[in-house]
Each structure stands twice: as structure tokens, then as C-alpha cells.
Design a protein around this motif. Structure first.
Motif, mmCIF file in Angstrom:
data_model
loop_
_atom_site.group_PDB
_atom_site.id
_atom_site.type_symbol
_atom_site.label_atom_id
_atom_site.label_comp_id
_atom_site.label_asym_id
_atom_site.label_seq_id
_atom_site.Cartn_x
_atom_site.Cartn_y
_atom_site.Cartn_z
ATOM 1 N N PHE A 1 -13.436 -5.811 -11.920
ATOM 2 C CA PHE A 1 -13.279 -4.805 -10.874
ATOM 3 C C PHE A 1 -13.152 -5.453 -9.503
ATOM 4 C CE2 PHE A 1 -14.665 -1.675 -14.017
ATOM 5 C CZ PHE A 1 -13.839 -0.616 -13.686
ATOM 6 N N GLY A 2 -13.876 -6.548 -9.287
ATOM 7 C CA GLY A 2 -13.747 -7.248 -8.011
ATOM 8 C C GLY A 2 -12.332 -7.728 -7.773
ATOM 9 N N LEU A 3 -11.699 -8.284 -8.810
ATOM 10 C CA LEU A 3 -10.323 -8.750 -8.692
ATOM 11 C C LEU A 3 -9.379 -7.585 -8.398
ATOM 12 C CD1 LEU A 3 -8.646 -11.360 -11.040
ATOM 13 C CD2 LEU A 3 -7.386 -9.435 -10.145
ATOM 14 N N LEU A 4 -9.552 -6.493 -9.136
ATOM 15 C CA LEU A 4 -8.703 -5.318 -8.912
ATOM 16 C C LEU A 4 -8.896 -4.763 -7.509
ATOM 17 C CD1 LEU A 4 -9.265 -3.663 -12.392
ATOM 18 C CD2 LEU A 4 -7.086 -4.551 -11.544
ATOM 19 N N ASN A 5 -10.120 -4.822 -7.006
ATOM 20 C CA ASN A 5 -10.371 -4.329 -5.646
ATOM 21 C C ASN A 5 -9.661 -5.183 -4.598
ATOM 22 O OD1 ASN A 5 -11.955 -2.252 -6.628
ATOM 23 N ND2 ASN A 5 -13.898 -3.281 -6.224
ATOM 24 N N PHE A 6 -9.586 -6.494 -4.819
ATOM 25 C CA PHE A 6 -8.829 -7.333 -3.883
ATOM 26 C C PHE A 6 -7.344 -6.951 -3.904
ATOM 27 C CE2 PHE A 6 -12.249 -10.777 -4.191
ATOM 28 C CZ PHE A 6 -12.692 -10.562 -2.899
ATOM 29 N N ILE A 7 -6.828 -6.643 -5.089
ATOM 30 C CA ILE A 7 -5.429 -6.206 -5.168
ATOM 31 C C ILE A 7 -5.257 -4.871 -4.446
ATOM 32 C CG2 ILE A 7 -3.572 -5.514 -6.726
ATOM 33 C CD1 ILE A 7 -4.716 -7.493 -8.772
ATOM 34 N N THR A 8 -6.221 -3.965 -4.625
ATOM 35 C CA THR A 8 -6.170 -2.695 -3.898
ATOM 36 C C THR A 8 -6.120 -2.941 -2.394
ATOM 37 O OG1 THR A 8 -7.359 -1.470 -5.618
ATOM 38 C CG2 THR A 8 -7.449 -0.574 -3.395
ATOM 39 N N LEU A 9 -6.955 -3.842 -1.909
ATOM 40 C CA LEU A 9 -6.976 -4.142 -0.479
ATOM 41 C C LEU A 9 -5.641 -4.689 -0.001
ATOM 42 C CD1 LEU A 9 -10.572 -5.619 -0.196
ATOM 43 C CD2 LEU A 9 -9.724 -3.578 0.991
ATOM 44 N N SER A 10 -4.963 -5.434 -0.865
ATOM 45 C CA SER A 10 -3.659 -5.975 -0.460
ATOM 46 C C SER A 10 -2.643 -4.868 -0.221
ATOM 47 C CB SER A 10 -3.133 -6.946 -1.526
ATOM 48 O OG SER A 10 -2.612 -6.261 -2.657
ATOM 49 N N HIS A 11 -2.888 -3.685 -0.798
ATOM 50 C CA HIS A 11 -1.972 -2.559 -0.614
ATOM 51 C C HIS A 11 -2.358 -1.667 0.567
ATOM 52 C CE1 HIS A 11 0.250 -3.468 -4.215
ATOM 53 N NE2 HIS A 11 -0.809 -3.356 -4.986
ATOM 54 N N THR A 12 -3.507 -1.955 1.187
ATOM 55 C CA THR A 12 -3.966 -1.064 2.260
ATOM 56 C C THR A 12 -3.584 -1.557 3.643
ATOM 57 O OG1 THR A 12 -6.119 -2.180 2.464
ATOM 58 C CG2 THR A 12 -5.955 -0.366 0.861
ATOM 59 N N THR A 13 -3.021 -2.766 3.729
ATOM 60 C CA THR A 13 -2.702 -3.328 5.038
ATOM 61 C C THR A 13 -1.197 -3.500 5.204
ATOM 62 O OG1 THR A 13 -2.962 -5.265 6.474
ATOM 63 C CG2 THR A 13 -3.096 -5.644 4.099
ATOM 64 N N PRO A 14 -0.671 -3.194 6.387
ATOM 65 C CA PRO A 14 0.754 -3.415 6.641
ATOM 66 C C PRO A 14 1.064 -4.860 7.016
ATOM 67 C CG PRO A 14 -0.262 -2.414 8.559
ATOM 68 C CD PRO A 14 -1.335 -2.496 7.504
ATOM 69 N N GLU A 15 0.007 -5.662 7.251
ATOM 70 C CA GLU A 15 0.206 -7.036 7.689
ATOM 71 C C GLU A 15 0.472 -7.945 6.492
ATOM 72 O OE1 GLU A 15 0.426 -7.967 10.768
ATOM 73 O OE2 GLU A 15 -0.031 -5.983 11.550
ATOM 74 N N ARG A 16 1.626 -8.572 6.493
ATOM 75 C CA ARG A 16 1.986 -9.429 5.361
ATOM 76 C C ARG A 16 0.991 -10.567 5.174
ATOM 77 N NH1 ARG A 16 7.711 -12.708 4.441
ATOM 78 N NH2 ARG A 16 7.046 -13.817 2.545
ATOM 79 N N SER A 17 0.565 -11.198 6.258
ATOM 80 C CA SER A 17 -0.351 -12.332 6.142
ATOM 81 C C SER A 17 -1.679 -11.901 5.534
ATOM 82 C CB SER A 17 -0.583 -12.966 7.516
ATOM 83 O OG SER A 17 -1.161 -12.037 8.414
ATOM 84 N N GLU A 18 -2.134 -10.705 5.889
ATOM 85 C CA GLU A 18 -3.392 -10.212 5.335
ATOM 86 C C GLU A 18 -3.225 -9.832 3.859
ATOM 87 O OE1 GLU A 18 -7.101 -7.610 7.011
ATOM 88 O OE2 GLU A 18 -5.087 -6.791 7.316
ATOM 89 N N ARG A 19 -2.079 -9.230 3.520
ATOM 90 C CA ARG A 19 -1.802 -8.924 2.115
ATOM 91 C C ARG A 19 -1.849 -10.197 1.284
ATOM 92 N NH1 ARG A 19 2.426 -5.741 4.129
ATOM 93 N NH2 ARG A 19 3.999 -7.195 3.348
ATOM 94 N N GLU A 20 -1.202 -11.232 1.768
ATOM 95 C CA GLU A 20 -1.198 -12.493 1.035
ATOM 96 C C GLU A 20 -2.599 -13.092 0.956
ATOM 97 O OE1 GLU A 20 1.683 -14.776 3.119
ATOM 98 O OE2 GLU A 20 3.399 -13.884 2.060
ATOM 99 N N GLY A 21 -3.395 -12.850 1.985
ATOM 100 C CA GLY A 21 -4.770 -13.332 1.973
ATOM 101 C C GLY A 21 -5.596 -12.675 0.879
ATOM 102 N N TYR A 22 -5.470 -11.360 0.741
ATOM 103 C CA TYR A 22 -6.212 -10.666 -0.314
ATOM 104 C C TYR A 22 -5.770 -11.131 -1.702
ATOM 105 C CZ TYR A 22 -8.426 -7.390 2.934
ATOM 106 O OH TYR A 22 -9.183 -6.832 3.923
#
Length: 364
Positions: A61-82
Motif C-alpha cells: 500500500f505504501g508503494l501504491l500511495n507513492f504512485i497515487t501522489l505522483s498523479h496529484t501534482t502538476p509538477e513533472r519533477s515532483e511526479r518523478e520524485g514520487y
């Protein structure tokens, strides 16, 4: 976890999601980028609450939550960070739970080339005893799903290839073919060697979850070019199909909160198929009674993560029913006030990550 399209989460919901995720995985790098994420390691203590900080269900679930977070930000660098954090977590799980408890060797059947061909340990703190370490089928399939989502999110087929390795190993460990015990079936728990049966009874949803998750992995393998053809895991899928379709009344809605929710989650992927539609509708009908019965008890007599499983399943199925969604919100609101004080310390990590997933069931 894919659900019907939903509006972006509110700032308040996203803040609660991040707080819960960080309660398990510690402060995240700031600013978060792919580069800063490389300096992060999943904490060993308290971590996900398991052996050397890793517990397979919680980390899935922790891994899936990081993927969810990658979809919540419009910032590409932050998406790649998650996504980089998700990769780091996956690597840590494989390095800890894909090895013997002393960390010296891969599990039997695995190799450096195929690190998950020996399965994955649960991550129980204790080595032996009634609640000791070993392997669960439903944990393995949830991790397979997390790897499949990671492969899709990153476009990297290697994660799906690892899911295939784990799938083959899990089928060998848990499925009992006809002739081995008189009829086909499954076992609930095996030892860390992947062979010794520790609990011989069969999990209610194990075969059905295998049927669903292995098909999702097979589909992703085809789309990402993993394997020589589109038939990866075909034999295993056929076995799971026989196990659930070949028995009258094999699938029924559960009265257990977690089992009920995971049945809804599992069924929503193939809701157009008769067996999934029937299970989903029957399960949905049980949700109000199960959650209201839980709400009638004191917090000390309840397990938050099991109720979050129901909430997650409802939101994945997305019935569009205001009454049911109202009960879900009531349960989540209750635990927002009582979880820290009323949840045993060793259950807090699994409760935090499942609470976050119930808030925003994204993951891919």
C-alpha cells in the motif's frame, strides 16, 4: 488502484494523505525530485512495522500511495520524485523480504537474475510460532499488483517481469494440483522455504484474487513487451479460473470488513464479467450493515485497517450511492479522531497506509 475518474483531491484530503504516508515512511525529501529521492531510504525503524522495517502488505500500500501522489501534482519533477520513492521502496522490499532473515542469502529458488523466483516473506517480526514469518498468497498477489502499477506508471517492464517471477513462485507454493491431495485447492500459509505448509486451510478470496491480479500482470506484460509472447502466466491463470469457476458457490460476499472491501476492490477490475458483477453487488449490499455494526462498538474493540479495507473497496467500486458514501465518511471521520490513541503501535503502519489509500484510492 484504478477507479472511475474522480475530481482532484481537496488540499485538506491531500494533506491528511501525506501526513499518514509520512507517519510510516518518515519525512520525505524537500524539494522532492528524482535526484533528491535517491538520498531517501525506507526507514528500518519504525518503518512499515515488520522485520527490519519491512512488512509486505503495508509496503504494498505504501508503494501504491507513492504512485497515487505522483498523479496529484502538476509538477513533472515532483511526479518523478514520487516514482523514484516508489522504486526505492520496491528495491528495499526485495532486498529484505526476498532474502533469508539474516540477509545473507536469497530465498530458495531465487537467484540474482531472478530475485523473486523464491517468493517474498511476510515480514513478521517473530521468526517462528503461531504468528511467525512465512509467506501468504494474498500478500504476494497484492505486491504483484503494486509492481504491475509501478511498471505502468514508469513504463519500465522490469517491474512487471518481477511480478511474473513472484507469480510463478507463489502458484508453486500455494496451489495444490489435482492428485496431490485428491482435488485442487490452495493453502493459506507456507514457510519461508516456499514449500512447508504452515496453515493448510484455504483463504476465501485467494484463488479469485490470483485470477484477477495474474490477468492484470499478464496484460501489462503484453503491453510493455515483457516475455516472448502474450501468454505469460497463462497456466497459472487457468488454474485459478478452475478453482473459482469450477466450484458452485465458491465466491460469496464476506461479513469480515477487510475481506469485504478487498472483494469489492478485486471485482471492480472485471466488473463487466458476471462473476465479478455478482460478487460486487452482493458485497456492496453488505457494506452498510458491516460498517454500522463496527461503529456500534468502541474503538478498543475494532481494527482500523480492516474498516479502511471496506472503505477502499467501496470507493473503487464507486456505486454512486450517497448513503453508502455517507457511512464510509463516518468511519473515516471516526478514525481521524481516534486512530493514534486507540490503535496498537504495531498496527499503526498498516492502518496509516490503508487510511491514505481509502482517502484517495488512486495508485495507477
Amino acid at each position: 488502484m484504478p477507479t472511475p475518474p474522480q475530481p482532484p483531491p481537496s488540499p485538506s484530503t491531500l494533506s491528511r494523505f501525506l501526513t499518514s504516508q509520512s507517519a510510516v515512511y518518515g519525512p520525505l525529501p524537500a524539494p522532492l525530485t528524482a535526484q533528491t529521492a535517491h538520498s531517501w531510504s525506507p526507514p528500518a525503524s519504525p518503518g512499515a512495522g515488520g522485520h527490519r522495517g519491512r512488512y509486505l502488505w503495508t509496503d504494498a500500500f505504501g508503494l501504491l500511495n507513492f504512485i497515487t501522489l505522483s498523479h496529484t501534482t502538476p509538477e513533472r519533477s515532483e511526479r518523478e520524485g514520487y516514482l523514484a520513492l516508489a522504486r526505492r521502496l520496491a528495491e528495499s522490499v526485495h532486498e529484505v523480504l526476498g532474502r533469508t532473515r539474516d540477509g545473507k542469502d536469497r530465498l530458495p529458488g531465487a537467484s540474482e537474475e531472478e530475485p523473486l523466483a523464491g517468493g517474498l516473506r511476510i515480514g513478521k517480526v517473530e521468526e517462528g510460532g503461531g504468528d511467525g514469518d512465512g509467506m501468504y498468497h494474498h500478500y504476494a498477489t497484492l505486491w504483484m499488483f503494486a509492481l504491475e502499477r509501478l511498471g505502468r506508471a514508469t513504463g519500465e517492464g522490469r517491474w512487471v517481469g518481477l511480478a511474473c517471477q513472484l507469480g510463478r513462485a507463489s502458484s508453486r507454493s500455494f496451489v495444490r494440483r489435482r492428485g496431490e491431495a485428491g482435488r485442487g485447492g490452495m493453502v493459506w500459509k507456507v514457510g519461508v522455504d516456499g514449500r512447508t505448509v504452515l496453515v493448510g486451510s484455504e483463504g476465501h478470496l485467494d484463488a479469485a484474487t490470483g485470477f484477477v491480479v495474474y490477468r492484470l500482470v499478464q496484460r501489462a506484460a503484453g503491453e510493455l513487451g515483457v516475455g516472448e509472447d502474450g501468454g505469460v502466466l497463462e497456466g497459472e491463470i487457468g488454474e485459478y479460473r478452475e478453482l473459482i469457476m469450477g466450484r458452485e458457490g465458491r465466491l460469496a460476499a464476506s461479513r469480515d470488513a477487510l475481506d469485504l472491501g478487498m472483494g469489492l476492490w478485486m471485482a471492480h477490475f472485471f466488473r463487466g464479467e458476471e462473476w465479478a458483477r455478482r460478487l460486487g453487488e452482493e458485497s456492496l449490499g453488505r457494506v452498510p450493515g458491516v460498517l454500522r455494526a463496527a461503529m456500534a462498538r468502541g474503538a478498543e474493540r475494532r481494527l482500523a485497517f480492516r474498516e479502511f479495507g471496506t472503505c477502499l473497496g467501496v470507493r473503487c467500486w464507486d456505486p454512486g450511492d450517497e448513503e453508502i458514501e455517507g457511512v464510509v465518511k463516518e468511519v473515516l471521520g471516526f478514525w481521524e479522531k481516534h486512530m493514534d490513541a486507540s490503535t496498537d503501535e504495531d498496527l499503526r503502519p498498516i492502518s496509516y497506509v490503508m487510511y491514505a489509500a481509502a482517502l484517495i484510492p488512486g495508485g495507477g
